[in-house]
Design a protein around this motif. Structure first.
Motif, PDB file in Angstrom:
ATOM      1  N   GLN A 123       0.853  -1.185   0.000  1.00 50.95           N
ATOM      2  CA  GLN A 123       0.000   0.000   0.000  1.00 50.95           C
ATOM      3  C   GLN A 123       0.886   1.231   0.000  1.00 50.95           C
ATOM      4  O   GLN A 123       1.756   1.359   0.859  1.00 50.95           O
ATOM      5  CB  GLN A 123      -0.878   0.032   1.260  1.00 50.95           C
ATOM      6  N   THR A 124       0.675   2.117  -0.980  1.00 45.84           N
ATOM      7  CA  THR A 124       1.363   3.407  -0.983  1.00 45.84           C
ATOM      8  C   THR A 124       0.300   4.453  -0.650  1.00 45.84           C
ATOM      9  O   THR A 124      -0.557   4.743  -1.473  1.00 45.84           O
ATOM     10  CB  THR A 124       2.011   3.690  -2.351  1.00 45.84           C
ATOM     11  N   LEU A 125       0.363   4.976   0.571  1.00 38.27           N
ATOM     12  CA  LEU A 125      -0.768   5.737   1.105  1.00 38.27           C
ATOM     13  C   LEU A 125      -0.578   7.248   1.037  1.00 38.27           C
ATOM     14  O   LEU A 125      -1.380   8.001   1.564  1.00 38.27           O
ATOM     15  CB  LEU A 125      -1.044   5.281   2.542  1.00 38.27           C
ATOM     16  N   SER A 126       0.498   7.699   0.409  1.00 34.78           N
ATOM     17  CA  SER A 126       0.690   9.145   0.229  1.00 34.78           C
ATOM     18  C   SER A 126       1.207   9.384  -1.185  1.00 34.78           C
ATOM     19  O   SER A 126       1.741   8.466  -1.833  1.00 34.78           O
ATOM     20  CB  SER A 126       1.708   9.673   1.235  1.00 34.78           C
ATOM     21  N   TYR A 127       1.056  10.622  -1.609  1.00 38.15           N
ATOM     22  CA  TYR A 127       1.506  10.980  -2.952  1.00 38.15           C
ATOM     23  C   TYR A 127       3.011  10.730  -3.102  1.00 38.15           C
ATOM     24  O   TYR A 127       3.488  10.159  -4.085  1.00 38.15           O
ATOM     25  CB  TYR A 127       1.186  12.463  -3.228  1.00 38.15           C
ATOM     26  N   ASP A 154      -6.872   0.342  -2.409  1.00 33.39           N
ATOM     27  CA  ASP A 154      -8.293   0.695  -2.353  1.00 33.39           C
ATOM     28  C   ASP A 154      -8.607   1.221  -0.947  1.00 33.39           C
ATOM     29  O   ASP A 154      -9.400   0.642  -0.212  1.00 33.39           O
ATOM     30  CB  ASP A 154      -9.163  -0.516  -2.716  1.00 33.39           C
ATOM     31  N   VAL A 155      -7.933   2.316  -0.588  1.00 27.33           N
ATOM     32  CA  VAL A 155      -7.999   2.835   0.770  1.00 27.33           C
ATOM     33  C   VAL A 155      -8.406   4.316   0.714  1.00 27.33           C
ATOM     34  O   VAL A 155      -7.747   5.105   0.039  1.00 27.33           O
ATOM     35  CB  VAL A 155      -6.615   2.722   1.452  1.00 27.33           C
ATOM     36  N   LYS A 167      -6.761  -1.310  -6.911  1.00 27.39           N
ATOM     37  CA  LYS A 167      -6.073  -2.527  -6.502  1.00 27.39           C
ATOM     38  C   LYS A 167      -5.784  -3.380  -7.729  1.00 27.39           C
ATOM     39  O   LYS A 167      -6.467  -3.241  -8.755  1.00 27.39           O
ATOM     40  CB  LYS A 167      -6.886  -3.313  -5.475  1.00 27.39           C
ATOM     41  N   GLY A 168      -4.792  -4.237  -7.613  1.00 25.26           N
ATOM     42  CA  GLY A 168      -4.465  -5.111  -8.744  1.00 25.26           C
ATOM     43  C   GLY A 168      -3.012  -5.560  -8.691  1.00 25.26           C
ATOM     44  O   GLY A 168      -2.234  -5.113  -7.837  1.00 25.26           O
TER      45      GLY A 168
END
Ligand code: SAH
Length: 390
Positions: A123-127, A154-155, A167-168
């Motif tokens: 998961q990459t949760l920031s730009y 998908d967060v 997601k994928g």
């Protein structure tokens, strides 16, 4: 590279090593920046603080990646960070399945990578972290030569950063139902549709902690998800195990997992709302030797802490009432904003209301592959308590 100059009074959080810099902590920015750019942060009197990425659109405007003036942020940096996180996991004995990168605790803010044997879910949760995604994939390929790398982006939190949810596979598409082994038991993990990255590795050590109290016990497991604690209990010699979850899909997975481990005759799972049935079963006078509670996080925002505490008190009160005198309550909380002290206080209040006395068996945090960094409070998030209920 632009310079971000902090206000005169630098916050204790940043001074003590926390990587986040909020927009209201910045005095000025020298140079042009766009989301994801690498910047250098300085104190008001121009002392170097660190280097990190910026997103002017986010309230957390800067997240520092290094405090070493001589360390550039490039492909080699990403490789080194992942390699060193892996070396640490190997050193402390987490190799087959582990949280390989736990964001801030691995000095890679807003990056999560779970390793499930030959598969990686990220998961990459920031730009600023999203920018490095293909570099991260390349590093994983070169260190591990994995079968597959999947993104669970998908967060909703990504939208605060101006990123889409998606997601994928990031590598050749494969079956998204994979199989892992934990503590000698086997579990299907649905990396496409499961919760978070598909599996809660943070409880992997705590699942072993129920070994002795499970023996010969009638066990009730609430918020079972894919049945991990419950199947452990059966494996450890429980007489009967009932697992509850509101999700039909979770119950199906849990049932499949029980079959896979040859404990279907002991474990049964039901799709129900725990809050409703626990209340009713308390009135009915149902009793268990062991009651386990592992609810989802009750809040992510400070404004709702009181509500979350009320939720914990209620569910624990109801759970406790179902424990036979001398039996055990196994209770967890993964709400970041509920500190270990507050969690224990809440259980204490529940016990007073339930008129039960508690004897503490064990109190732990998450598994050590999710490191706790002193000075970064939100890395210490999971509370896991076993008490005897007298
Ligand atoms: N114990 C599990 C993780 C549980 S996650 C493990 O170790 O893998 C929390 C679970 O609580 C989710 O599966 C979610 O579907 C379930 N849940 C959320 N609200 C619920 C409710 N009101 N009643 C029952 N289950 C609920």
């Amino acid at each position: 590279m632009a310079n971000v100059i902090l206000q005169k009074k630098i916050s204790q959080r940043v001074a003590n090593g926390h990587p986040w810099i909020f927009s209201n902590e910045i005095d000025r920015i020298e140079g042009d920046t766009k989301p994801g750019d690498i910047i250098e942060a300085y104190t008001f009197d121009k002392k170097f603080i660190g280097r990190g990425y910026i997103n002017p659109k986010s309230q957390i405007t800067v997240r520092l990646l290094t405090r070493d003036k001589n360390e550039p942020i490039n492909e080699q940096f990403i490789f080194n960070r992942i390699q060193s996180a892996w070396d640490y996991r190997k050193k402390i004995g987490y190799t087959e399945n582990c949280r390989l990168i736990f964001g801030e605790a691995d000095f890679m803010p807003a990056l999560i990578i779970d390793k499930f044997n030959d598969y990686f879910v990220l998961q990459t949760l920031s730009y600023g972290m999203e920018v490095w995604k293909s570099t991260i994939v390349k590093a994983l390929q070169s260190i591990f030569n994995p079968k597959g790398i999947y993104e669970r982006n998908d967060v909703p939190v990504r939208e605060l950063e101006g990123l889409e949810q998606k997601k994928g596979w990031l590598t050749e598409p494969l079956d998204t139902n994979i199989l892992i082994t934990e503590n000698g038991l086997r579990f299907y993990v649905d990396i496409e549709n499961g919760q978070k990255t598909g599996y809660f590795l943070d409880q992997q050590d705590n699942r072993r902690a129920i070994k002795h109290i499970s023996k010969g016990a009638d066990v009730l497991g609430v918020f079972t998800y894919t049945g991990t604690f419950e199947i452990h209990a059966a494996h450890f010699g429980a007489k009967s195990v009932l697992g509850l979850d509101i999700s039909e899909n979770a119950v199906l997975q849990a049932t499949k997992n029980a079959e896979l481990n040859g404990v279907s005759s002991i474990c049964r799972f039901e799709a129900v709302n725990a809050f409703d049935v626990l209340k009713q079963w308390g009135k009915d006078g149902r009793q268990y030797d062991v009651v386990m509670l592992d609810p989802p996080a009750f809040t992510k925002s400070r404004e709702n802490i009181d509500k979350a505490v009320t939720g914990y008190k209620e569910i624990n009160l109801r759970g406790m009432k179902l424990v036979k005198p001398g039996g055990f309550l196994v209770t967890s909380s993964c709400t970041n904003l509920v500190s270990p002290e507050l969690f224990l206080d809440t259980i204490k209040m529940a016990a007073i209301d339930a008129r039960r006395k508690l004897r503490q068996v064990t109190f732990k945090a998450q598994a050590s592959d999710h490191p706790i960094i002193w000075g970064i409070e939100n890395t210490n998030y999971l509370k896991f308590l076993i008490v005897q209920v007298l």
